[in-house]
Each structure stands twice: as C-alpha cells, then as structure tokens.
Design a protein around this motif. Structure first.
Motif, short mmCIF file in Angstrom:
data_model
loop_
_atom_site.label_atom_id
_atom_site.label_comp_id
_atom_site.label_asym_id
_atom_site.label_seq_id
_atom_site.Cartn_x
_atom_site.Cartn_y
_atom_site.Cartn_z
N GLU A 3 1.18 10.54 -35.02
CA GLU A 3 1.66 10.29 -33.65
C GLU A 3 3.17 9.99 -33.66
OE1 GLU A 3 -0.59 7.10 -31.83
OE2 GLU A 3 1.17 6.49 -30.69
N PHE A 4 3.60 9.21 -34.65
CA PHE A 4 5.01 8.78 -34.63
C PHE A 4 5.95 9.90 -35.06
CE2 PHE A 4 2.18 5.18 -35.06
CZ PHE A 4 2.49 4.53 -33.88
N ILE A 7 6.33 12.09 -32.02
CA ILE A 7 7.26 11.53 -31.02
C ILE A 7 8.70 11.73 -31.50
CG2 ILE A 7 8.04 9.38 -29.94
CD1 ILE A 7 5.03 8.47 -30.16
N VAL A 25 14.15 5.98 -26.81
CA VAL A 25 12.84 6.08 -27.48
C VAL A 25 12.87 5.37 -28.82
CG1 VAL A 25 11.28 7.73 -28.60
CG2 VAL A 25 12.24 8.25 -26.34
N ASP A 27 11.63 1.85 -29.60
CA ASP A 27 11.31 0.41 -29.67
C ASP A 27 10.17 0.14 -28.70
OD1 ASP A 27 11.52 -2.41 -30.13
OD2 ASP A 27 13.65 -2.13 -30.59
N ASP A 28 9.83 -1.13 -28.50
CA ASP A 28 8.72 -1.48 -27.61
C ASP A 28 9.07 -1.19 -26.15
OD1 ASP A 28 6.81 -2.49 -29.51
OD2 ASP A 28 8.30 -4.03 -29.90
N LEU A 86 7.42 9.49 -20.18
CA LEU A 86 6.45 10.58 -20.26
C LEU A 86 5.18 10.09 -20.95
CD1 LEU A 86 5.53 13.61 -20.53
CD2 LEU A 86 6.93 13.71 -22.60
N LEU A 88 1.75 11.46 -22.28
CA LEU A 88 1.18 12.76 -22.61
C LEU A 88 -0.17 12.54 -23.27
CD1 LEU A 88 2.11 15.70 -22.54
CD2 LEU A 88 3.25 15.32 -24.73
N LEU A 116 15.20 11.30 -21.34
CA LEU A 116 13.85 10.78 -21.62
C LEU A 116 14.01 9.52 -22.45
CD1 LEU A 116 10.75 11.23 -21.45
CD2 LEU A 116 10.92 12.42 -23.65
N GLY A 118 11.37 7.07 -23.02
CA GLY A 118 10.17 6.45 -23.59
C GLY A 118 8.94 7.12 -23.08
N GLY A 119 7.79 6.59 -23.50
CA GLY A 119 6.54 7.18 -23.04
C GLY A 119 5.35 6.66 -23.81
P1 ADP Z 1 3.95 0.72 -28.36
O1 ADP Z 1 2.73 0.83 -29.26
O2 ADP Z 1 4.89 -0.37 -28.75
O3 ADP Z 1 3.63 0.76 -26.91
P2 ADP Z 1 4.21 3.49 -28.89
O4 ADP Z 1 3.69 3.56 -30.27
O5 ADP Z 1 3.31 3.89 -27.78
O6 ADP Z 1 4.79 2.05 -28.65
O7 ADP Z 1 5.53 4.35 -28.79
C1 ADP Z 1 6.59 4.22 -29.73
C2 ADP Z 1 7.88 4.62 -29.08
O8 ADP Z 1 7.83 5.99 -28.75
C3 ADP Z 1 8.18 3.88 -27.78
O9 ADP Z 1 9.57 3.71 -27.68
C4 ADP Z 1 7.69 4.82 -26.72
O10 ADP Z 1 8.39 4.65 -25.51
C5 ADP Z 1 8.01 6.18 -27.35
N1 ADP Z 1 7.10 7.26 -26.93
C6 ADP Z 1 5.76 7.37 -27.17
N2 ADP Z 1 5.28 8.54 -26.67
C7 ADP Z 1 6.33 9.17 -26.09
C8 ADP Z 1 6.48 10.39 -25.40
N3 ADP Z 1 5.46 11.24 -25.18
N4 ADP Z 1 7.71 10.71 -24.95
C9 ADP Z 1 8.75 9.88 -25.15
N5 ADP Z 1 8.69 8.73 -25.81
C10 ADP Z 1 7.48 8.36 -26.27
#
Ligand code: ADP
Ligand code: MG
Length: 318
Positions: A3-4, A7, A25, A27-28, A86, A88, A116, A118-119
C-alpha cells in the motif's frame, strides 16, 4: 506492491507544487497555510463503479473526471482550486491502471494549479472519493441563494451532450467521439466561475440536469424562473434529437453537463459578451428570475411545457 509503495509511486507528487503546502502526502495529516483574507471552500464527491461510471471506463478518464466534478463545484462558488485529497478503493493494485488513473488526475490538477495533499487507499469494489479545497477572497463567494427577480439566467457551453452519449451507450449504439469526450472529459468552468465574482448574483454547476439544478438555486433564493427553451444552447446532435422527438429531457434533465448556470442582475449584463469572448466560452441567456415561485419553460411555439422532467436522484423509489 505494498500500500505504501503504491502511494509513494503514484500519489506522492501529483499536480502542482504549491507554496502554501507546508506538508503534503506522507504524514498523518497534511499541513496547509490559508493566506490571510481568503476563505476555504470545501466539497466532496464520490464516484462508484456501475453508478457513476461504467466498470470498463478508461482509468485515465476516471482519474480526470473524479477531479473534474470537484473542480466544477469550486467553479460554481467562484473559488480558486488549491488542494485535493483522494480516497481510492481498488479491487487490486494493477500498476497499469494506477499509472493511467494518476496521469488523468495529475494532468487536470496541474492545469488548475491544484496539489494532491493526501488521501486513503483501501481494497474493495472500485470507488473514488475526492475532496477539493479552494480559496476565495473572503466575502466574494457566489452562493445559490442570492438570485433576485429580474436577474437574467445564463448557462455556459451546451447542454445534454453527455446525456446523449450515455443514452447511446445504454442502447448499445455507437457513440460519436465528441459526445464521448463530453461524458468522459468534462471541462470544469473554473476561470469563468472566478471571473463571475462580483458579477453573478447566484450560481450552481449542472451535474444532475438543468431543471433540477436550477430548481435548487430557485428554492435557495426563494424565487421562480421562466425559461425560453428555444434559447437553450444545444450542440447539433442534441438539437437534432430534440427536433426529431419533441422531447426536451436531454438538455433539461440529463446529468454530467458540468456547465455553470448563473444569474446576472441587469446592470451587469453588459459584461457578459466580452467575458465570453475573452474566455472563449459560450455564454447564453436562457431566461430570467421572477418573484413568483416555480419554474416555467416556454416551448418555441410560446406554449408552456406541461411537465418538467426530474433530475437524477440516487434514492428515488418510484
Ligand atoms: P494513516 O494510517 O496515518 O491514516 P495512511 O497510511 O492512510 O495514513 O496514509 C499514509 C499517507 O499517504 C498519508 O499522508 C495519506 O494522506 C497519504 N495517502 C494515502 N492514500 C493516498 C492516496 N490515494 N492519494 C494521496 N495520498 C494518499
Ligand atoms: Mg496516522
């Protein structure tokens, strides 16, 4: 692919690089600096496979359109696009699909100076949610609620093209490429929306059909309207369809136009022709606001259209 990694590879740097993004994109939370004197405009839309798009939609078109519908909402307030998040949900991490989706999203984001920031990424049936954030000089947003009797009603572009593409597709008939383009790549009228600050009294974007969306504006403003159907801006294919059937539901009640419908008080109408020329967009007066409630549509022969076609409603049960 994790997943990471997904992203990082496809979503970490999409769209513009904005100076007001202190942290994007990764951090938390993202950290965003709202400039002094600006108000934040926020809107969220979800597109679900099989409801808002065909499951076999080109991923590039889906990436583009998911953002375009949000940009159209920003345009309808007169906002300047700034940031998006976003969410997804994907059945699988298909890299070819992701690359094309990100390209469609990124191209439109860059064109509008949007980043963009975050998401969220999850596994499940395909769906896309995008929250857009825009900036508006405080006090200048164009709401639905300020239309007044005597204002002219205008629309941008042409109406019913995406609806006609959809109709052909559902009938398994061939779809002309310019109509398919109107359905897949709607052009959000961002520059027009911004330029209408200080000119339009009220505005809405057309996502569910003119009659329904203008109806929302009329209700919010506590007014009614009269439309001249002969003045509706129609492409040759939609005009031919209306002429052949006498049915006005394509321009009045099909969704996905993403044009702007706005009201202009008489003293400001003189600005419209030069604005249309400058922005190279069709702007057409289609009627006027009146005090008496309700929406009346005049047919080209001067008679009233007896019943108004309704707009799309996800929870309609009849
Ligand atoms: P958390 O578990 O802390 O909520 P995530 O693991 O969901 O964080 O996401 C890690 C980072 O990636 C965050 O900064 C989040 O905003 C970003 N992110 C996750 N999915 C997407 C996406 N589809 N598009 C843009 N940024 C994303
Ligand atoms: Mg966290």
């Amino acid at each position: 692919m994790s997943e990471f990694a997904l992203i990082r590879r496809y979503f970490a740097h999409l769209g513009a690089e904005r100076a007001d993004v202190a942290l994007g994109v990764g951090d938390d939370c993202a950290l965003l600096n709202i400039p002094a004197g600006q108000t934040l405009a926020v809107s969220l839309d979800t597109l679900v496979s099989g409801v808002h798009f065909f499951p076999d939609v080109a991923p590039e078109a889906l990436g583009y359109k998911s953002l375009a519908v949000g940009l159209s909402d920003l345009a309808a307030m007169g906002a300047d696009p700034a940031w998006a998040t976003l969410a997804l949900t994907l059945p699988a991490a298909d890299e070819t699909w992701l690359r094309a989706f990100a390209a469609g999203f990124g191209q439109l984001a860059s064109a509008h100076g949007l980043q963009l920031i975050g998401g969220d990424t999850t596994r499940g049936p395909l769906s896309v949610s995008i929250q857009v954030h825009g900036l508006i000089p405080t006090g200048t947003a164009i709401r639905r609620s300020e239309a007044r009797p005597g204002d002219a009603i205008l629309v941008s572009g042409t109406l019913g093209d995406a609806g006609l593409a959809l109709r052909h597709r559902l009938a398994a008939a061939p779809v002309a490429s310019e109509l398919q383009r109107r359905l897949d790549y709607p052009e959000p009228r961002v520059a027009l929306g911004q330029r209408l600050r200080g000119i339009a009294s009220a505005m809405i974007d057309l996502s569910d059909g003119l009659a329904a969306d203008l109806g929302h504006l009329l209700a919010a403003s506590g007014v009614g309207a009269e439309l001249e159907l002969a003045h509706l801006p129609l492409s040759p294919s939609v005009a031919a369809q209306v002429a052949a059937t006498g049915d006005w539901s394509l321009p009045l009640a099909s969704g996905d136009d993403y044009e702007l419908c706005f009201c202009v008080p008489a003293p400001s109408l003189g600005n419209i022709a030069s604005l249309a020329a400058e922005l190279n967009v069709n702007l057409t007066q289609i009627g006027w606001i009146r005090a008496e409630s309700g929406l009346t549509c005049r047919l080209p022969n001067g008679e009233r259209l007896p019943t108004l076609p309704g707009g799309y409603d996800h929870f309609r049960t009849d």
